[in-house]
Design an enzyme around this catalytic site. Sequence first.
Site, PDB file in Angstrom:
ATOM      1  CE  LYS A 259      -3.781  -0.457   4.812  1.00 59.88           C
ATOM      2  NZ  LYS A 259      -5.049   0.359   5.272  1.00 59.88           N
TER       3      LYS A 259
ATOM      4  CG  HIS B 218      -2.076  -0.916   0.993  1.00 54.17           C
ATOM      5  ND1 HIS B 218      -1.919  -2.220   1.535  1.00 54.17           N
ATOM      6  CD2 HIS B 218      -3.359  -0.837   0.630  1.00 54.17           C
ATOM      7  CE1 HIS B 218      -3.148  -2.798   1.320  1.00 54.17           C
ATOM      8  NE2 HIS B 218      -3.987  -1.938   0.682  1.00 54.17           N
TER       9      HIS B 218
END
Length: 309
Positions: free
Chosen positions: A205, A201
């Site tokens: 995040k 990600h």
Amino acid sequence: MSANDPGAGEESSGTDGAQTTDSADTTDHADATADGNTIGDADVEDRPGVKARGEVVRLVVTGAGGRMGAEVIEAAVDREDVEVVLAVNRSETAAVAGVEVELADHFADRLAAVEADVLVDFTGPASAVDYAEICADEGVAFVTGTTGFSDAELDSVRDASDEVPVLKAANFSRGIAALRRAVREAVAAVPGYDVELTETHHNGKRDAPSGTANTLLEDVEDVRTDLDERVHGREGEAPRTETEIGVHARRAGDVTGEHEVLLAGNDEVLELTHRAGDRGVFAAGALDAAVWLTGREPGWYGFDDVVDS
């Protein structure tokens, strides 16, 4: 009660296309209703208080300054079946796609005033709990893609489902829903194979592994009851055991979301992978979930219920 949204670009979990799926719960395998009965479209049309087909759903968006909150608003303004009647954020935020974003102060009063049908939440665990409680008090359906809940926080969100319909998912991608089913089938077909999961990600995040990764791990463990240990990364002398699942989380650049489940054994390798190209796919799924959830009976729902309807 005033909920605390992360500021612009700060949703602490959010959906894993960034939170979802996952959606968790953090598993998405929830009963369709409190008594486990699935509600069909015909039942919805006949039930008092449920939006008729073609009627616009009145939508509230929290965390409007975050990545996913903004995506939801942008997707909503392009749809004819929903109308954003309130968007809030903890900190001051510019309008999104022409929708004014209000501060989350006095949120309960504002929610009651706009006569909302459903709220879509991509914030952080503490904020999501607050919003769920307020929705329960005001009779507003609650959809959340927030991940990273503690057990106590998740229990609090579940409590809201006694009063209103609540749908929680770590991921709102239909592709992820298909991946989960494929993973369960594949794992069952190759007993004894080693299992490794890798997720990637964007560098903003916060929770690791992602909510979707945790949901996929739960899917694997439901099928392979012999796998009872999650090993997060390896370093130094770390021989693999027969009961472990390797878990790897990568954070880099602006990657929207990638999940790969690797099965290896018997001189062969099987890789099942999902890559999200744009967060819009999660926003679209969350809006589909909001429309589907509106008018349902109180209960705990998952995105599988939407996909299967």
